[in-house]
Structures are given as structure tokens and as C-alpha cells.
Write an enzyme that holds these catalytic residues in place. Sequence first.
Site, PDB file in Angstrom:
ATOM      1  N   GLU A  12      50.774  20.337  12.467  1.00  0.00           N
ATOM      2  CA  GLU A  12      51.464  19.736  13.608  1.00  0.00           C
ATOM      3  C   GLU A  12      50.920  18.353  13.964  1.00  0.00           C
ATOM      4  O   GLU A  12      49.712  18.120  13.950  1.00  0.00           O
ATOM      5  CB  GLU A  12      51.325  20.654  14.815  1.00  0.00           C
ATOM      6  CG  GLU A  12      52.174  20.243  16.002  1.00  0.00           C
ATOM      7  CD  GLU A  12      52.394  21.397  16.957  1.00  0.00           C
ATOM      8  OE1 GLU A  12      53.389  22.120  16.770  1.00  0.00           O
ATOM      9  OE2 GLU A  12      51.559  21.589  17.863  1.00  0.00           O
TER      10      GLU A  12
ATOM     11  N   LYS B  88      59.581  20.395  17.199  1.00  0.00           N
ATOM     12  CA  LYS B  88      58.908  21.173  18.245  1.00  0.00           C
ATOM     13  C   LYS B  88      59.255  20.543  19.591  1.00  0.00           C
ATOM     14  O   LYS B  88      58.860  19.427  19.895  1.00  0.00           O
ATOM     15  CB  LYS B  88      57.392  21.127  18.003  1.00  0.00           C
ATOM     16  CG  LYS B  88      56.583  22.066  18.898  1.00  0.00           C
ATOM     17  CD  LYS B  88      56.417  23.401  18.238  1.00  0.00           C
ATOM     18  CE  LYS B  88      55.435  24.271  19.014  1.00  0.00           C
ATOM     19  NZ  LYS B  88      54.038  23.867  18.814  1.00  0.00           N
TER      20      LYS B  88
ATOM     21  N   GLU C 177      59.976  31.625  19.171  1.00  0.00           N
ATOM     22  CA  GLU C 177      58.606  31.790  19.659  1.00  0.00           C
ATOM     23  C   GLU C 177      58.559  32.856  20.751  1.00  0.00           C
ATOM     24  O   GLU C 177      59.312  32.787  21.721  1.00  0.00           O
ATOM     25  CB  GLU C 177      58.093  30.466  20.204  1.00  0.00           C
ATOM     26  CG  GLU C 177      56.685  30.524  20.762  1.00  0.00           C
ATOM     27  CD  GLU C 177      56.200  29.146  21.183  1.00  0.00           C
ATOM     28  OE1 GLU C 177      56.007  28.308  20.287  1.00  0.00           O
ATOM     29  OE2 GLU C 177      56.046  28.917  22.391  1.00  0.00           O
TER      30      GLU C 177
ATOM     31  N   GLU D 224      50.954  31.095  15.865  1.00  0.00           N
ATOM     32  CA  GLU D 224      50.877  29.736  16.388  1.00  0.00           C
ATOM     33  C   GLU D 224      49.759  29.595  17.413  1.00  0.00           C
ATOM     34  O   GLU D 224      49.574  30.461  18.257  1.00  0.00           O
ATOM     35  CB  GLU D 224      52.184  29.370  17.111  1.00  0.00           C
ATOM     36  CG  GLU D 224      53.451  29.573  16.321  1.00  0.00           C
ATOM     37  CD  GLU D 224      54.688  29.366  17.187  1.00  0.00           C
ATOM     38  OE1 GLU D 224      55.753  29.835  16.791  1.00  0.00           O
ATOM     39  OE2 GLU D 224      54.569  28.746  18.269  1.00  0.00           O
ATOM     40  N   SER D 225      49.056  28.486  17.314  1.00  0.00           N
ATOM     41  CA  SER D 225      48.057  28.063  18.316  1.00  0.00           C
ATOM     42  C   SER D 225      46.763  28.874  18.249  1.00  0.00           C
ATOM     43  O   SER D 225      46.765  30.069  17.984  1.00  0.00           O
ATOM     44  CB  SER D 225      48.617  28.144  19.747  1.00  0.00           C
ATOM     45  OG  SER D 225      49.743  27.333  19.897  1.00  0.00           O
TER      46      SER D 225
ATOM     47  N   ASN E 149      53.087  32.985  19.692  1.00  0.00           N
ATOM     48  CA  ASN E 149      52.236  31.948  20.265  1.00  0.00           C
ATOM     49  C   ASN E 149      51.042  32.600  20.940  1.00  0.00           C
ATOM     50  O   ASN E 149      51.199  33.381  21.881  1.00  0.00           O
ATOM     51  CB  ASN E 149      53.030  31.104  21.272  1.00  0.00           C
ATOM     52  CG  ASN E 149      52.309  29.817  21.632  1.00  0.00           C
ATOM     53  OD1 ASN E 149      51.089  29.704  21.484  1.00  0.00           O
ATOM     54  ND2 ASN E 149      53.058  28.843  22.108  1.00  0.00           N
TER      55      ASN E 149
ATOM     56  N   LYS F 122      50.661  16.177  17.096  1.00  0.00           N
ATOM     57  CA  LYS F 122      50.725  16.323  18.555  1.00  0.00           C
ATOM     58  C   LYS F 122      49.707  15.398  19.194  1.00  0.00           C
ATOM     59  O   LYS F 122      48.509  15.553  19.009  1.00  0.00           O
ATOM     60  CB  LYS F 122      50.442  17.785  18.943  1.00  0.00           C
ATOM     61  CG  LYS F 122      50.403  18.020  20.442  1.00  0.00           C
ATOM     62  CD  LYS F 122      50.372  19.507  20.794  1.00  0.00           C
ATOM     63  CE  LYS F 122      49.086  20.176  20.434  1.00  0.00           C
ATOM     64  NZ  LYS F 122      49.018  21.557  20.963  1.00  0.00           N
TER      65      LYS F 122
END
Length: 274
Positions: free
Chosen positions: A58, A120, A169, A221-222, A191, A60
Site C-alpha cells: 500500500e 483504497k 472489508e 489487512e493492517s 481488517n 499511504k
Amino acid sequence: MSQPTILQTIVAHKRKEVAARQELVPVKLLESSLYFQSKPLSLRQYLLRENGSGLIAEFKRKSPSKGWINQYAPVERTTLGYMQAGAAGLSILTDGEFFGGKNEDLTTARRFNFCPILRKDFVVDEYQILEAKSIGADAVLLIAAVLTPEEIHTLGSLARSLGLEVLLEVHDGEELARSADADAVDLIGVNNRNLHDFSLSLDTSMELAAAIPSEFLKVSESGISTAAAIGQLREVGYQGFLLGEAFMRDARPERACAALVQEIAALPKAAVTF
């Protein structure tokens, strides 16, 4: 009266922002884009490639919880570096107010990369699906926490009619149960970040893995930063891993990505068998 959560604040702002953009850039102009007629790449297929990393790297610049993470990283060098390092796909934040992104970031990444790109953002309107196609995205994110099942079906169906894949998500079992629509969704992302208070726990992915229906490719994710964590997630069925801050905190995010890809390649075979 209670204060709105971060998520509620973002969504309220997004609705106003989208309404304003529709006035400036009509749908017919979106449909005239070079990318609108092109065939998108399949994020799902790239994640399933044999001996691949499974990484969705990603780009970001900032987040509501951390502020600026890497304000000056160049999109071209970073995303091209991600792809050359072995990422299966890219995730580009296009929200400006809260994440420091813009649509041009994704279009720049599209010009220099030959892997799938996930747009995103906080999708609340069909206009954003058309916009995603027009700027060169291959996949879009839909967030169960901000959409009804009916909205997910409508938005996801539109995306798929344009050749885009849909990553849904979710954050908990309730969201998963009401939102997993096989007619509108291709991948389900869990997430690990609570979007209401932005706390993190990989336990979220571990606990939901078995509940995700087999027709969906599973993405975590994350909060992922090590090859060991990816090995654990693979063992319970995840085939995609979306990482942003773990790379962007580095002065050269693409180097951090390359280092992790090498560590993933060294994982024991038992940990990479689905």
C-alpha cells in the site's frame, strides 16, 4: 450527544466530497477516459500465483490515527519498487482529507506498473465505482461497516460489470454474515484495525478465518509487519496480505517491501501450503 467516531466523520465528509466531484466531473467525462475501455487485471489471480508473496503493498501518506507517515515518498519510485520487489498487487489511497492521497496517485501508479491496483477509499456512491475505472483501478474496496447489504450488492455488481474485482472489508463476524455476497464480491478482507477506535489485533483475522466461505479469497489487512505473522495467517487460509504502514514508515518503502518478500520466501514450506 456523543461525538461521531472517526469512521462516521470520514464517511460524512466523503458524501459531501463525492457530491461536489460529480458537479465538476460528469459521468460522461469519466467514461471517456483511456482506462475506461481497458481490461482490468485480476487481483485474485495475482494473489494465487504459485510461489508468490501474496502481498498487496500500500501507498499511504498519512492516517487519521498516526498523522503523516511518509509525506514525501514519490508514487512512481515507491510503487514501481513494490512491484519489482515481488508484491502481488498495489493498494493506493485516494482519499485526500484523511489519508493525504489523490486520484492522480493511482493514475501515476497505473502508468508505471503491470500488476493489479486496488483503489483504497471510502466508497459510498456508484459514481466512485465509475471513477475508479476511469483512473486505472483494477479492484475497489467496499467497507461493510459503512454500507448496507443492499448497497454492497448494488456497488459490487456495478464494479464487476465493469470488469473490476471487489474486495469487501469486514471487521467482525456480524459484518461478515450479513455482507458476504458471492454475486457482488470476489475477495473478503478482514481488517485487523478497529475503524471506530483504530486499535489493532491480528486475532481478528485468526478468529474469522474459518467463517469466511470458501468461494472468497481471504485477505488479512493492517497490523501485519513480519513474515512470521504472514506464515500464521497462511496456515489458517489467508492468501492475501495488505500492508501499508509497515512499509511506509521506512524512508524507502520499496526496500522494506523487498526485505519482507525475501523473508516470506524463506518461510518453511508447511507455513505456505493452503
